[in-house]
Write a protein that holds these residues in place. Structure first.
Motif, PDB file in Angstrom:
ATOM      1  N   VAL A  70      64.425  35.813  63.043  1.00 52.51           N
ATOM      2  CA  VAL A  70      63.023  36.065  62.681  1.00 52.51           C
ATOM      3  C   VAL A  70      62.178  36.304  63.941  1.00 52.51           C
ATOM      4  N   LEU A 105      62.969  39.615  65.668  1.00 48.19           N
ATOM      5  CA  LEU A 105      62.375  40.725  64.935  1.00 48.19           C
ATOM      6  C   LEU A 105      60.879  40.798  65.190  1.00 48.19           C
ATOM      7  N   ALA A 106      60.216  39.616  65.107  1.00 51.34           N
ATOM      8  CA  ALA A 106      58.767  39.567  65.293  1.00 51.34           C
ATOM      9  C   ALA A 106      58.378  40.039  66.691  1.00 51.34           C
ATOM     10  N   ILE A 140      57.152  43.873  66.358  1.00 49.83           N
ATOM     11  CA  ILE A 140      55.688  43.863  66.379  1.00 49.83           C
ATOM     12  C   ILE A 140      55.165  43.909  67.814  1.00 49.83           C
ATOM     13  N   PRO A 198      55.180  34.829  62.113  1.00 45.11           N
ATOM     14  CA  PRO A 198      55.870  35.907  62.819  1.00 45.11           C
ATOM     15  C   PRO A 198      54.954  37.111  63.065  1.00 45.11           C
ATOM     16  N   MET A 199      53.966  37.293  62.170  1.00 42.67           N
ATOM     17  CA  MET A 199      53.092  38.449  62.311  1.00 42.67           C
ATOM     18  C   MET A 199      52.153  38.291  63.505  1.00 42.67           C
ATOM     19  N   ASP A 215      68.872  31.602  62.183  1.00 43.90           N
ATOM     20  CA  ASP A 215      67.873  32.234  61.323  1.00 43.90           C
ATOM     21  C   ASP A 215      66.557  32.423  62.056  1.00 43.90           C
ATOM     22  N   ILE A 216      66.181  31.344  62.760  1.00 49.03           N
ATOM     23  CA  ILE A 216      64.907  31.420  63.480  1.00 49.03           C
ATOM     24  C   ILE A 216      65.013  32.435  64.626  1.00 49.03           C
TER      25      ILE A 216
END
Lengths: 130, 851
Positions: free
Chosen positions: A21, A24-25, A29, A114-115, A17-18
């Protein structure tokens, strides 16, 4: 001295899961190119064949933990000099000092935002080369 | 049997007896009266006036006996006349002289005999007045005195016989008139003597007897006035006169008053240079028929009635001058004949005075005896000890009040009883056995004795000793017993209470140790022995420091001495966690509470010790568990927070507004959960001592600016502004930068949360004494007073509902306090309802060492 470009990142993390995330981050981004490894052993096998600018290393992993993985990577010619950032929940000052002694350029505490993760990675990269 | 011996003056004695011409005369009432009276008075069957003749005793008067004489050889009276005082045989059967006497073995069966010798005028013992009983008897001193008095009366009658004969002889050649007068006068005289004797026997008031005697004396001699008195002696042995009767010759008011006031109690005359004084001095009669010119006279006070003639006669009784009689103014004066004529009267006076004197002395002796008995009784009765005297047969003679109290018996009912009458046989036997041992022992002996009370057997300590009479004969046992039951009970109770306390001490799980001022262990209970691994008796008497590891082991003597000298307490009165050392050398954590107590002059310290090894282990396991759980929680949270963050950040593309707001809620609460877990982990680290600080000199103003900037975004949520006040640029403190930031974040966020919208939170930095004080002030509602005391506790929030509303974890201030204290500072607050709250903390200033 100009700062080298940060593009390719190897991320070693046992939690799927991590992994998702963080990937993706960092990709969506930060625009980085991310390779995921689910264990230290996998990283040791995969890393020498690929050329990464930076390795993000989880500390708490089964079988082979972050520090052991770092030690092993340092023993491999292709990865001996690749900068490493630990990502961990264990961020007491003395722990951070220990990680840095091992050769890590920085520590990112978990849970991470994550942002801002990509920005944080980029800042730490620049600080390390600054 | 022993025949009576003959007295040395036997020949004169017999001559005097024969001269009386009384033998073989008919019974006379004047003697029979006396024997009757004696029989009645002493309650005896037989009373005799016996005259001891050459070979027989002849009874002038015999009451209760038909014989008129017995042989002298078997007579008791033959023995009695050999003695000066009363001759008493209490029990003839027990007396070798009389046991086989035919008067004892046969009729009249004499067992008891008491004979008072009767003496003639020339002092020869002619016979006795005796009393006889068929059973053994004792004669009290009072009885003896009565017998002497009666004998004196009988003796008087005897002598009267002699006088009559002398008088008769003398008057054979007298004038006719005298001869005619004589029987008449004699009759008067005898009447007077009889009256006086009758009154005396009737026990009439003494002063009345003497007054009558005086009246008779004056009448018989045709005198005008006179007196009868006793001879007493002053301290320097000068005789003086105490009157029993005196004619009232008062001649003026003063003498009248004097007479009235004093005559009843007797007047006293001391002047020996006077006619009556001459009698006192010489103990011889004085006849003065020309007093005015008499050389022996002392002179009369003015107004004294004329003194024309004086006769002073000494009164003899038992060879001593007992008193005197003085009479005055017989027409024609006095002569030897008058004196001789009065002799029976004078004898009566002498006897009555002597009897009176004896009576008085006896009364005085009795009063003194009674006094001393009362004193003794008072002493005995006020003693708390039980005191008693028993005769040799064990019969009670005397008991005191303490005895009456415990036995509920009064002394009259106990008197004459034995312990066997009062107590159960086994107890009486043992009391009696001790009594007998006391009798055998020469001095006092002591025993513990059991005696029944209402509430069961009591234990006494008894001291007993033999009592001897004046002649050294053992006659009684005296005992003094003290009830020691209450003391024994108290001792038993104390012992029981000690056993109970010991049982409690040995059964508690905590070690209880008492030490003295030098640190020597005085008591060490079972639990303490188990905790420290010692066996009983190994620690008591040794120094407490044997239970301490270094460095306390070495420092304890000094610490205790310092404390005793007034130094500060480190443990005493305070409970704390310390380290103990077992016998095997291993050390372990323990809770120690020490209290101080005073025992008489000494100070003792009691320590209560609990081995907390197990508790420590459990605490550690708990903390490790919390740590693990929190860590495990963070892994899924990292994913959730990351995923929500990415969605909310639009990384996964645009989502509908409603979905966005729901994702925001989830994201915010996720953030809160992360903070909570972080705080819990911080607390766990603080409590387990694992929170590590990285101290560096930090410039305070710079740190404050950073803190305000870092929390700016948070304040904006609440429309709150932060302001920074103070001008201490360059001032540093030694701190862990991140941890101080954590404290500021907590205080600033709290202040913002509780501020009104558009409010201002003012941060100020200023010197406070030698420290730097940082204040964070809001204008919120203030902290309710009931909450003040627990504001720094874990999960402390004024209102549980605030948790949700304000979004805090309830751990911030607790963590902040721990962090500030680790910096050597202090945290506190001031608050006022409706005005606002200021939280502050003080930190020491750091200065670079010179050079």
């Amino acid at each position: 001295m100009t700062t080298p470009v940060l593009n390719r990142i190897l991320y070693v993390e046992d939690e799927a899961d991590i992994q998702a995330v963080a990937q993706l981050a960092l990709e969506a981004i930060g625009g980085f190119s991310v390779t995921i490894c689910s264990s230290g052993r996998e990283a040791i096998q995969v890393a020498p064949g690929l050329s990464h600018d930076l390795i993000l290393l989880d500390v708490m992993m089964p079988d082979m933990d972050g520090p052991s993985t770092l030690k092993a990577l340092r023993g491999i010619a292709q990865t001996a000099a690749t900068p490493v950032i630990f990502m961990t929940a264990k961020v007491q000052p003395h722990e951070v000092a220990q990680y840095k002694e091992m050769g890590a350029i920085a520590v990112i505490p978990k849970p991470f935002d994550p942002m801002t993760l990509s920005a944080t990675v980029r800042r730490l990269w620049e600080e390390a080369h600054g | 049997m022993l025949e009576p011996l003959l007295p040395a003056d036997e020949a004169e004695r017999l001559a005097a007896l024969r001269a009386l011409n009384i033998l073989e005369t008919a019974p006379e009432d004047r003697f029979d009266r006396i024997t009757r009276l004696a029989a009645r008075l002493f309650d005896v069957p037989i009373a005799l006036v016996s005259l001891v003749d050459a070979n027989r005793q002849w009874f002038k008067s015999c009451y209760g006996l038909s014989a008129t004489e017995t042989p002298r050889s078997v007579s008791f009276c033959g023995h009695a006349i050999l003695s000066d005082d009363t001759f008493i045989i209490p029990d003839a059967l027990l007396d070798a002289r009389f046991a086989d006497n035919p008067l004892v073995t046969g009729a009249p069966h004499v067992r008891f005999y008491a004979g008072q010798p009767l003496t003639g005028m020339d002092g020869l013992k002619l016979g006795t007045l005796c009393i006889i009983d068929h059973k053994p008897r004792h004669l009290s001193e009072q009885d003896r005195e009565a017998l002497r008095n009666l004998a004196a009366l009988a003796q008087q009658e005897l002598n009267l016989t002699q006088l009559h004969q002398a008088w008769a002889l003398k008057n054979m050649g007298g004038t006719r008139k005298d001869a005619e007068d004589e029987p008449h006068n004699n009759h008067h005289l005898l009447n007077a003597v009889s009256r006086a004797q009758a009154r005396f026997i009737a026990d009439t008031d003494t002063s009345l007897i003497f007054n009558e005697l005086l009246v008779d004396l004056l009448a018989l001699t045709n005198s005008e006035y006179g007196f009868i008195g006793e001879v007493l002696h002053t301290a320097d042995n000068q005789p003086y006169l105490h009157t029993y009767a005196i004619t009232n010759i008062a001649w003026d008011a003063a003498t009248r008053e004097f007479y009235e006031k004093n005559s009843a109690n007797g007047l006293e005359f001391y002047n020996l240079k006077s006619l009556f004084g001459e009698v006192l001095r010489t103990q011889l009669p004085v006849i003065a028929n020309s007093p005015a010119t008499d050389l022996r006279r002392g002179g009369l006070p003015e107004g004294h009635p004329a003194l024309n003639a004086f006769l002073g006669a000494p009164l003899y009784s038992g060879g001593h001058m007992a008193g005197m009689v003085g009479i005055a103014n017989r027409p024609g004066g006095y002569n030897e004949d008058v004196l001789l004529y009065l002799q029976p009267m004078l004898n009566t006076c002498a006897n009555i005075i002597t009897a009176h004197k004896n009576n008085r002395q006896r009364q005085e002796t009795e009063a003194a005896l009674k006094n001393s008995q009362q004193q003794l009784q008072a002493v005995l009765d006020n003693s708390t000890a039980v005191i008693y005297v028993k005769d040799l047969q064990g019969r009670y003679l005397l008991i005191n009040s303490a005895y009456e109290r415990f036995s509920h018996l009064d002394r009259t009912s106990v008197k004459g009883k034995t312990d066997h009458d009062l107590f159960p046989k086994d107890i009486a036997d043992s009391l009696r056995a001790n009594d007998m041992k006391a009798v055998e022992g020469k001095s006092s002996l002591m025993w513990e004795e059991k005696v029944p009370h209402d509430d069961g057997l009591h234990t006494y300590i008894s001291v007993k000793f033999p009592l001897h009479d004046a002649s050294g004969n053992l006659y009684a046992i005296c005992g003094m017993s003290t009830d020691i039951t209450p003391r024994i009970q108290a001792e038993d109770e104390l012992r029981a209470s000690e056993t109970r306390i010991r049982a409690v001490l040995d059964n508690v799980l905590d070690g209880i140790i008492t030490i003295n001022e030098q640190g020597t262990v005085e008591s060490f209970n079972l639990a303490a022995e188990q905790i420290f691994g010692y066996v009983p008796g190994e620690v008591v008497g040794k120094n407490i420091k044997m239970l301490m590891p270094e460095p306390y082991h070495a420092g304890h003597d000094g610490y205790l001495a310092n404390y005793m000298g007034g130094g500060a307490a480190k443990v005493i009165g305070i409970g704390r966690e310390v380290t103990g050392r077992r016998k095997d050398g291993s050390i372990f954590p323990m809770d120690l509470a020490v209290s101080e107590m005073t025992l008489g002059e000494r100070r003792l310290f009691t320590g209560i010790v609990r081995d907390i090894t197990e508790r420590k282990k459990v605490d550690r396991l708990k903390n490790e568990f919390v740590s693990t759980v929190s860590h495990e929680l963070r892994t899924p949270l990292t994913s959730i927070r990351g995923a929500l963050g990415l969605i909310a950040g639009g990384v996964a593309g645009e989502i509908p507004a409603q979905a966005k707001s729901l994702v925001d809620i989830a994201h915010n609460n996720c953030e809160r959960l992360v903070r909570l877990i972080n705080d819990i982990l911080d607390i766990e680290k603080i409590e387990s001592g694992k929170l590590v600080f990285d101290f560096h000199p930090v410039e305070i103003m710079r740190l404050m600016k950073e803190a305000l900037e870092a929390n700016l975004a948070y304040a904006e949520q609440f429309g709150v502004q932060y302001t920074l006040d103070g001008d201490l640029s360059g001032v540093k403190t030694l701190a862990d930068n991140d941890r101080l930031m954590q404290v500021m974040a907590n205080l600033l966020s709290n202040a913002a949360k509780f501020s009104p919208i558009n409010g201002v939170v003012a941060v100020s930095v200023a010197r406070h004494g030698r420290e730097i004080r940082i204040c964070v002030t809001d204008h919120g509602p203030g902290i309710p007073e009931e909450f003040h005391h627990r504001i720094f506790q874990k999960f402390a929030q004024a209102d549980a509902s605030d948790t949700r509303q304000k979004g805090g974890t309830g751990l911030g201030l607790n963590i902040s306090k721990a962090i500030i204290e680790k910096h050597g500072g202090e945290i506190g607050f001031e608050t006022q309802s409706g005005v606002g709250t200021t939280f502050y903390f003080d930190l020491p200033e750091w200065r670079e060492l010179a050079g």
